[in-house]
Design a protein around this motif. Structure first.
Motif, short mmCIF file in Angstrom:
data_model
loop_
_atom_site.label_atom_id
_atom_site.label_comp_id
_atom_site.label_asym_id
_atom_site.label_seq_id
_atom_site.Cartn_x
_atom_site.Cartn_y
_atom_site.Cartn_z
N LEU A 34 -83.55 16.28 -74.13
CA LEU A 34 -84.21 16.12 -75.43
C LEU A 34 -83.19 16.34 -76.54
CD1 LEU A 34 -87.49 18.12 -74.70
CD2 LEU A 34 -87.08 15.68 -74.41
N VAL A 35 -82.84 15.30 -77.23
CA VAL A 35 -81.89 15.41 -78.34
C VAL A 35 -82.66 15.25 -79.65
CG1 VAL A 35 -79.94 14.33 -79.49
CG2 VAL A 35 -79.92 14.63 -77.00
N GLU A 36 -82.65 16.33 -80.44
CA GLU A 36 -83.39 16.31 -81.70
C GLU A 36 -82.66 15.51 -82.76
OE1 GLU A 36 -85.41 19.49 -84.85
OE2 GLU A 36 -84.00 20.19 -83.31
N ASP A 37 -81.34 15.64 -82.81
CA ASP A 37 -80.57 14.93 -83.85
C ASP A 37 -79.29 14.37 -83.23
OD1 ASP A 37 -79.37 13.93 -86.08
OD2 ASP A 37 -79.53 15.76 -87.26
N ILE A 38 -79.23 13.06 -83.12
CA ILE A 38 -78.05 12.39 -82.55
C ILE A 38 -76.79 12.71 -83.36
CG2 ILE A 38 -77.01 10.11 -82.21
CD1 ILE A 38 -79.75 9.11 -81.33
N ALA A 39 -76.95 12.93 -84.64
CA ALA A 39 -75.80 13.15 -85.52
C ALA A 39 -75.06 14.44 -85.20
CB ALA A 39 -76.24 13.16 -86.98
N THR A 40 -75.74 15.42 -84.62
CA THR A 40 -75.12 16.72 -84.41
C THR A 40 -75.03 17.15 -82.94
OG1 THR A 40 -77.25 17.84 -84.74
CG2 THR A 40 -75.85 17.54 -86.68
N ASP A 41 -75.72 16.49 -82.06
CA ASP A 41 -75.74 16.92 -80.66
C ASP A 41 -74.45 16.48 -79.95
OD1 ASP A 41 -76.41 16.81 -77.68
OD2 ASP A 41 -78.25 17.69 -78.51
N LEU A 52 -76.11 5.82 -85.01
CA LEU A 52 -76.49 6.09 -86.40
C LEU A 52 -76.41 4.84 -87.25
CD1 LEU A 52 -74.62 9.51 -86.86
CD2 LEU A 52 -77.08 9.13 -86.47
N LYS A 53 -75.51 3.95 -86.91
CA LYS A 53 -75.34 2.70 -87.65
C LYS A 53 -76.62 1.88 -87.65
CE LYS A 53 -72.60 -1.55 -87.50
NZ LYS A 53 -71.50 -2.26 -86.78
N HIS A 54 -77.40 2.05 -86.60
CA HIS A 54 -78.65 1.28 -86.47
C HIS A 54 -79.89 2.14 -86.72
CE1 HIS A 54 -76.57 -2.28 -85.03
NE2 HIS A 54 -75.86 -1.50 -84.23
N GLY A 55 -79.69 3.31 -87.31
CA GLY A 55 -80.82 4.13 -87.70
C GLY A 55 -81.46 4.93 -86.58
N ARG A 57 -81.86 8.25 -84.67
CA ARG A 57 -81.54 9.63 -85.00
C ARG A 57 -81.92 10.63 -83.91
NH1 ARG A 57 -80.20 11.31 -90.08
NH2 ARG A 57 -79.74 13.19 -88.87
N SER A 58 -82.90 10.32 -83.09
CA SER A 58 -83.25 11.23 -81.99
C SER A 58 -83.54 10.41 -80.74
CB SER A 58 -84.46 12.10 -82.35
OG SER A 58 -85.59 11.29 -82.64
N CYS A 59 -83.30 11.03 -79.58
CA CYS A 59 -83.52 10.32 -78.32
C CYS A 59 -83.91 11.31 -77.23
CB CYS A 59 -82.27 9.55 -77.91
SG CYS A 59 -82.48 8.60 -76.39
N TRP A 60 -85.01 11.02 -76.57
CA TRP A 60 -85.48 11.85 -75.47
C TRP A 60 -85.41 11.02 -74.19
CZ3 TRP A 60 -90.67 12.01 -78.42
CH2 TRP A 60 -90.46 12.54 -79.71
N SER A 61 -84.92 11.62 -73.13
CA SER A 61 -84.73 10.86 -71.88
C SER A 61 -85.23 11.64 -70.68
CB SER A 61 -83.25 10.50 -71.70
OG SER A 61 -83.06 9.75 -70.52
N GLU A 62 -85.90 10.93 -69.78
CA GLU A 62 -86.42 11.50 -68.54
C GLU A 62 -85.82 10.71 -67.37
OE1 GLU A 62 -89.25 14.18 -66.53
OE2 GLU A 62 -88.66 14.02 -68.64
N PRO A 63 -85.21 11.39 -66.38
CA PRO A 63 -84.68 10.65 -65.23
C PRO A 63 -85.81 10.02 -64.42
CG PRO A 63 -84.58 13.01 -64.82
CD PRO A 63 -85.00 12.84 -66.25
N HIS A 79 -86.20 7.61 -81.88
CA HIS A 79 -86.88 7.69 -83.17
C HIS A 79 -85.85 7.53 -84.28
CE1 HIS A 79 -90.95 8.90 -81.87
NE2 HIS A 79 -90.31 9.48 -80.88
N ASN A 80 -86.33 7.08 -85.43
CA ASN A 80 -85.42 6.83 -86.55
C ASN A 80 -85.30 8.03 -87.49
OD1 ASN A 80 -87.92 6.73 -87.72
ND2 ASN A 80 -87.72 4.66 -88.54
N TYR A 81 -85.71 9.21 -87.01
CA TYR A 81 -85.50 10.45 -87.76
C TYR A 81 -85.41 11.60 -86.77
CZ TYR A 81 -90.57 10.83 -87.11
OH TYR A 81 -91.83 10.88 -86.57
N PRO A 82 -84.75 12.69 -87.15
CA PRO A 82 -84.58 13.82 -86.22
C PRO A 82 -85.92 14.47 -85.88
CG PRO A 82 -82.99 13.94 -88.00
CD PRO A 82 -83.99 12.90 -88.39
N ARG A 83 -86.17 14.68 -84.56
CA ARG A 83 -87.40 15.36 -84.16
C ARG A 83 -87.37 15.63 -82.66
NH1 ARG A 83 -92.60 11.65 -83.21
NH2 ARG A 83 -93.16 13.70 -82.41
#
Length: 224
Positions: A34-41, A52-55, A57-63, A79-83
């Motif tokens: 679970l990555v809340e903010d792609i910009a800082t993780d 980030l170039k494509h907006g 900002r957050s990404c959650w992944s399940e194997p 998602h296009n915003y941190p969460r």
């Protein structure tokens, strides 16, 4: 298709690893990411610029795993915003990955079954599959070429009709079970074609067993 084509092209072919975004890390570790903010993780350090170039900002992944726990790939939500996800979203993430695993495993099994079926159909030897009581359930096309009997004439019968004849000296085995009890379950037999012609043949029999070592089927290979 919901992701930008340029982004998909940039990540296509990357090897899974601990710092390859959320969907590269989760199949590598076999755990949810679970990555809340792609910009800082730090897991996105090498990919964040294109994301980030494509907006993104957050990404959650399940194997995505098969029924044995083997990781097949990963399911991701962007998602296009941190969460971070809430309870229902976590349940959706897990359910989506589980359903995808079921579908993918089924597709893999179907592909394998098709490959095995094609291999049996194109084999040059006669392939005979029986149940545990040695009743024929399947014969391949080469069976007709070698024995003269078609599938309809063979299915439902005991394979002994292929080599037992009136007045014949007893075969070196009485059942396929006794044949495979030998160290080398291959027998040279005097087989009989549908037209009555006798020909020398090799018969090799193997059992198909379940996890409890119970015999479910026998597979026989008959060659002229």
């Amino acid at each position: 298709p919901s992701l930008p084509e340029e982004y998909c092209t940039a990540i296509n072919g990357l090897k899974n690893g601990p710092k390859v975004g959320s969907c590269g890390t989760s199949p590598f570790t076999g755990k949810r990411v679970l990555v809340e903010d792609i910009a800082t993780d730090p897991k996105w350090a090498e990919l964040k610029d294109v994301a980030l170039k494509h907006g993104l900002r957050s990404c959650w992944s399940e194997p995505i795993k098969d029924s044995t726990g083997k990781v097949l790939c990963a399911f991701g939500m962007y998602h296009n915003y941190p969460r971070l996800p809430n309870g229902p979203e976590l349940a959706d993430l897990e359910s989506a990955a589980s359903l995808a695993g079921i579908v993918m495993e089924r597709e893999q099994r179907n592909a394998l079954l098709t490959k095995l079926s094609n291999s049996l159909a194109q084999a040059g030897e006669a392939i005979i599959i029986t149940d545990a009581l040695e009743t024929i359930e399947y014969v391949n096309p080469a069976f007709l070429n070698i024995t003269g009997y078609n599938a309809e004439e063979a299915i439902g019968r005991n394979p002994k009709f292929l080599y037992d004849r009136p007045g014949q000296s007893e075969q070196p085995f009485s059942t396929w079970g006794t044949l495979i009890s030998k160290k080398f379950p291959t027998s040279k037999i005097a087989a009989r074609r549908k037209n009555g012609q006798i020909y020398p043949a090799h018969l090799t029999v193997s059992p198909v067993k379940n996890d409890q070592e119970k015999t479910l089927n026998y597979i026989g290979v008959l060659s002229d």
